[in-house]
Design a protein around this motif. Structure first.
Motif, PDB file in Angstrom:
ATOM      1  N   GLU A 270      38.324 -30.670   2.928  1.00  0.00           N
ATOM      2  CA  GLU A 270      38.506 -29.349   3.525  1.00  0.00           C
ATOM      3  C   GLU A 270      37.374 -29.049   4.519  1.00  0.00           C
ATOM      4  OE1 GLU A 270      40.906 -26.948   2.664  1.00  0.00           O
ATOM      5  OE2 GLU A 270      40.020 -25.165   3.587  1.00  0.00           O
ATOM      6  N   GLY A 271      36.143 -29.387   4.107  1.00  0.00           N
ATOM      7  CA  GLY A 271      34.979 -29.126   4.947  1.00  0.00           C
ATOM      8  C   GLY A 271      35.017 -29.915   6.245  1.00  0.00           C
ATOM      9  N   VAL A 272      35.460 -31.182   6.176  1.00  0.00           N
ATOM     10  CA  VAL A 272      35.526 -32.020   7.376  1.00  0.00           C
ATOM     11  C   VAL A 272      36.477 -31.392   8.401  1.00  0.00           C
ATOM     12  CG1 VAL A 272      36.406 -34.212   8.258  1.00  0.00           C
ATOM     13  CG2 VAL A 272      34.887 -34.196   6.288  1.00  0.00           C
ATOM     14  N   PHE A 273      37.644 -30.923   7.914  1.00  0.00           N
ATOM     15  CA  PHE A 273      38.605 -30.314   8.840  1.00  0.00           C
ATOM     16  C   PHE A 273      38.095 -28.985   9.368  1.00  0.00           C
ATOM     17  CE2 PHE A 273      41.439 -33.427   7.061  1.00  0.00           C
ATOM     18  CZ  PHE A 273      42.205 -33.760   8.151  1.00  0.00           C
ATOM     19  N   GLU A 274      37.444 -28.218   8.490  1.00  0.00           N
ATOM     20  CA  GLU A 274      36.855 -26.937   8.895  1.00  0.00           C
ATOM     21  C   GLU A 274      35.868 -27.162  10.046  1.00  0.00           C
ATOM     22  OE1 GLU A 274      37.035 -23.865   6.756  1.00  0.00           O
ATOM     23  OE2 GLU A 274      36.073 -22.827   8.428  1.00  0.00           O
ATOM     24  N   THR A 275      34.978 -28.163   9.869  1.00  0.00           N
ATOM     25  CA  THR A 275      33.978 -28.457  10.884  1.00  0.00           C
ATOM     26  C   THR A 275      34.646 -28.939  12.163  1.00  0.00           C
ATOM     27  OG1 THR A 275      32.691 -29.241   9.011  1.00  0.00           O
ATOM     28  CG2 THR A 275      31.764 -29.605  11.183  1.00  0.00           C
ATOM     29  N   ALA A 276      35.649 -29.818  12.013  1.00  0.00           N
ATOM     30  CA  ALA A 276      36.336 -30.335  13.190  1.00  0.00           C
ATOM     31  C   ALA A 276      36.964 -29.195  13.990  1.00  0.00           C
ATOM     32  CB  ALA A 276      37.406 -31.341  12.773  1.00  0.00           C
ATOM     33  N   GLN A 277      37.550 -28.227  13.274  1.00  0.00           N
ATOM     34  CA  GLN A 277      38.188 -27.109  13.974  1.00  0.00           C
ATOM     35  C   GLN A 277      37.154 -26.210  14.639  1.00  0.00           C
ATOM     36  OE1 GLN A 277      40.904 -25.534  10.970  1.00  0.00           O
ATOM     37  NE2 GLN A 277      42.617 -26.160  12.220  1.00  0.00           N
ATOM     38  N   ARG A 278      35.972 -26.070  13.988  1.00  0.00           N
ATOM     39  CA  ARG A 278      34.908 -25.247  14.576  1.00  0.00           C
ATOM     40  C   ARG A 278      34.384 -25.883  15.854  1.00  0.00           C
ATOM     41  NH1 ARG A 278      31.935 -22.121  10.070  1.00  0.00           N
ATOM     42  NH2 ARG A 278      33.723 -20.851   9.539  1.00  0.00           N
ATOM     43  N   LEU A 279      34.292 -27.240  15.837  1.00  0.00           N
ATOM     44  CA  LEU A 279      33.703 -27.934  16.971  1.00  0.00           C
ATOM     45  C   LEU A 279      34.704 -28.102  18.111  1.00  0.00           C
ATOM     46  CD1 LEU A 279      31.643 -30.713  15.154  1.00  0.00           C
ATOM     47  CD2 LEU A 279      30.827 -28.584  16.164  1.00  0.00           C
ATOM     48  N   ALA A 280      36.001 -27.898  17.810  1.00  0.00           N
ATOM     49  CA  ALA A 280      37.021 -28.094  18.833  1.00  0.00           C
ATOM     50  C   ALA A 280      36.852 -27.063  19.937  1.00  0.00           C
ATOM     51  CB  ALA A 280      38.399 -27.964  18.201  1.00  0.00           C
ATOM     52  N   PRO A 281      37.363 -27.379  21.162  1.00  0.00           N
ATOM     53  CA  PRO A 281      37.258 -26.397  22.231  1.00  0.00           C
ATOM     54  C   PRO A 281      37.958 -25.095  21.870  1.00  0.00           C
ATOM     55  CG  PRO A 281      38.407 -28.396  22.949  1.00  0.00           C
ATOM     56  CD  PRO A 281      38.000 -28.609  21.546  1.00  0.00           C
ATOM     57  N   GLN A 282      37.559 -24.028  22.530  1.00  0.00           N
ATOM     58  CA  GLN A 282      38.020 -22.678  22.214  1.00  0.00           C
ATOM     59  C   GLN A 282      39.527 -22.582  22.043  1.00  0.00           C
ATOM     60  OE1 GLN A 282      35.841 -19.877  21.946  1.00  0.00           O
ATOM     61  NE2 GLN A 282      37.691 -18.961  21.063  1.00  0.00           N
ATOM     62  N   TRP A 283      40.292 -23.165  22.988  1.00  0.00           N
ATOM     63  CA  TRP A 283      41.747 -22.990  22.970  1.00  0.00           C
ATOM     64  C   TRP A 283      42.403 -23.672  21.776  1.00  0.00           C
ATOM     65  CZ3 TRP A 283      44.187 -27.639  23.071  1.00  0.00           C
ATOM     66  CH2 TRP A 283      43.479 -28.714  23.596  1.00  0.00           C
ATOM     67  N   ALA A 284      41.689 -24.637  21.168  1.00  0.00           N
ATOM     68  CA  ALA A 284      42.290 -25.363  20.052  1.00  0.00           C
ATOM     69  C   ALA A 284      41.942 -24.714  18.721  1.00  0.00           C
ATOM     70  CB  ALA A 284      41.813 -26.820  20.063  1.00  0.00           C
ATOM     71  N   ARG A 285      41.240 -23.579  18.759  1.00  0.00           N
ATOM     72  CA  ARG A 285      40.716 -23.009  17.531  1.00  0.00           C
ATOM     73  C   ARG A 285      41.546 -21.863  16.992  1.00  0.00           C
ATOM     74  NH1 ARG A 285      34.656 -21.573  18.554  1.00  0.00           N
ATOM     75  NH2 ARG A 285      34.609 -23.067  20.241  1.00  0.00           N
ATOM     76  N   ARG A 286      42.523 -21.409  17.764  1.00  0.00           N
ATOM     77  CA  ARG A 286      43.221 -20.167  17.452  1.00  0.00           C
ATOM     78  C   ARG A 286      43.713 -20.094  16.010  1.00  0.00           C
ATOM     79  NH1 ARG A 286      48.523 -18.870  19.506  1.00  0.00           N
ATOM     80  NH2 ARG A 286      48.415 -21.058  20.053  1.00  0.00           N
ATOM     81  N   GLY A 287      44.249 -21.218  15.506  1.00  0.00           N
ATOM     82  CA  GLY A 287      44.856 -21.191  14.176  1.00  0.00           C
ATOM     83  C   GLY A 287      43.848 -21.252  13.043  1.00  0.00           C
ATOM     84  N   ALA A 288      42.588 -21.583  13.369  1.00  0.00           N
ATOM     85  CA  ALA A 288      41.590 -21.721  12.310  1.00  0.00           C
ATOM     86  C   ALA A 288      41.224 -20.357  11.764  1.00  0.00           C
ATOM     87  CB  ALA A 288      40.353 -22.421  12.860  1.00  0.00           C
ATOM     88  N   SER A 289      41.147 -20.264  10.456  1.00  0.00           N
ATOM     89  CA  SER A 289      40.752 -18.980   9.885  1.00  0.00           C
ATOM     90  C   SER A 289      39.880 -19.222   8.673  1.00  0.00           C
ATOM     91  CB  SER A 289      41.974 -18.164   9.507  1.00  0.00           C
ATOM     92  OG  SER A 289      42.737 -18.857   8.560  1.00  0.00           O
TER      93      SER A 289
END
Lengths: 224, 226
Positions: free
Chosen positions: A205-224
């Motif tokens: 879970e943490g790996v995906f969380e970090t990956a989503q945080r590091l992704a560019p702004q437009w790719a982050r919308r779904g992360a919560s």
């Protein structure tokens, strides 16, 4: 408190880390099953979801499959597969069950993501003369990416959980440490195995969380 | 000496009417245990979730930790969750119930909180303007408006609990899961299939029942739809 220190002793004793049933080997099995089945289910679910989402068809299927997946007990599917002829082929019942339970979240999230792309944007892209393929790859997929990635993350966590249950039906992975502990009536070993499984799941879970945080702004919308 | 019977039990077939008629008692007991474990867990989860969600809504500082803890709890696989509770509860039904309460709690807190947050600010102000105190505002306005979201969470929590009870077989309290587990060890196909199908039937029936309850509890939504 005694159980916790006994569990800690179990975890830190070198003898429990090596060998066929050792922590190292079980960890490897768990990681292998999770990664392999995540790849397999992405290969199966994502093309279907992208095409259905692009065409705007099969929405009821894509959404309801998640509800169906929740109602069917993982353990029941594992045992049913084990008793069919597939059950005689080593890891295959486990792999099939894992893929079956990872496909629904992938399919639903990717489909919802594709349909959630602003219709005006799609029309504008069409008006600019984009072909279906260009529209899919240059507009819809990039805009749906946050939800697609959320689906991959949910599926990965689900895979770790399902792989653990597979140990009840004779599969490999970290769950085997827990079931072996129950068979030996060794509470410290059960707790130690559970801690390993929980940490592994939180790590994924943490790996995906970090990956989503590091992704560019437009790719982050779904992360919560 | 009599010849062994040549029925579907002896041939170990998947579908076996003989199994259903001769093992009716066992199946009924397992179904009852399944329903009890699910019902008690989801109800306890609901009783705990409502105050937690209300607290998280009222005090902003509480929302972060509450959501964080529920995310962590939900990430822990079921078998590991039951195992972590083993030193506390031993091999008892309470171990399974405690594990299931934690999962239901997670789903319910998130959904109730989302429902409470979706109550429009104007509605709240209008209620305050009519002289509603904080308690009456919560009970008469906010909670009823959060009901559809809460019921959606309750349905997901119940269906998940029905499916997760089967894992309780590891400590002997798994309802129909017990039959699946023993059927696996004895290679008893009819038992595994019957118990699995019954699990799905219970899940679907519970879902439909809760949908009906939701319709009855939220008549204003029906009118809006018509």
């Amino acid at each position: 408190m005694n159980t916790l220190s006994a569990a800690w002793d179990w975890l830190t004793s070198a003898a429990n880390w090596s060998g066929e049933g050792g922590i190292g080997n079980r960890l490897g099995e768990h990681l292998f099953l999770t990664v392999l089945c995540l790849l397999l289910s992405c290969l199966i679910a994502l093309p279907v979801a992208l095409v259905l989402g692009h065409l705007g068809r099969g929405g009821a299927l894509a959404v309801n499959i998640s509800n169906a997946g929740r109602a069917v007990p993982t353990f029941a599917v594992l045992v049913l597969l084990l008793l069919t002829p597939v059950g005689r082929h080593g890891q295959w019942p486990t792999i099939i069950a894992l893929v079956l339970f990872a496909v629904p979240p992938l399919l639903t999230n990717a489909y919802v993501g594709m349909r959630g792309v602003d219709r005006d944007t799609v029309r504008a892209a069409r008006g600019m003369g984009m072909t279906g393929g260009q529209l899919l790859w240059r507009v819809e997929v990039p805009l749906a990416l946050p939800l697609i990635l959320t689906g991959v993350r949910v599926a990965a966590v689900q895979l770790v959980a399902t792989a653990t249950i597979a140990a009840l039906a004779g599969g490999g992975g970290l769950g085997r440490i827990i079931t072996a502990g129950f068979n030996l009536a060794s509470t410290p070993q059960v707790v130690a195995g559970a801690v390993l499984v929980a940490l592994f799941a939180l790590l994924v879970e943490g790996v995906f969380e970090t990956a989503q945080r590091l992704a560019p702004q437009w790719a982050r919308r779904g992360a919560s | 000496m009599t010849a062994p019977p040549d029925d579907c039990l002896a041939r170990n077939e998947w579908l076996c009417g003989e199994y259903l008629s001769t093992r009716r008692e066992i199946l009924l007991d397992a179904v009852l245990q399944h329903l009890q474990l699910t019902g008690v867990s989801v109800l306890l989860g609901l009783v705990l979730a409502v105050p937690l969600a209300v607290a998280a809504r009222r005090w902003r500082g509480a929302a972060g930790p509450v959501l964080g803890v529920t995310t962590v709890l939900y990430t822990i696989p079921s078998l590991a969750m039951f195992s972590l509770l083993l030193p506390v509860y031993g091999l008892s039904a309470w171990l399974v119930i405690a594990g299931l309460v934690l999962y239901s709690l997670t789903l319910l807190v998130r959904n109730i909180l989302a429902g409470l947050r979706a109550v429009p600010e104007e509605t709240r102000q209008a209620a305050r303007g009519m002289g509603y105190g904080p308690v009456r505002l919560l009970l008469a306005v906010e909670l009823p408006l959060a009901l559809p979201a809460a019921m959606a969470g309750l349905r997901i929590a119940t269906v998940s609990a029905v499916s997760l009870v089967t894992i309780g077989a590891i400590v002997g309290y798994g309802g129909l899961g017990n039959l699946i587990y023993s059927g696996m060890n004895t290679y008893f196909k009819a038992q595994v299939l019957a118990a699995s199908v019954l699990c799905v039937v219970i899940a679907v029936a519970a879902d439909v029942l809760l949908l009906g309850v939701q319709r009855v509890l939220t008549p204003w939504l029906r009118e809006a739809r018509a």
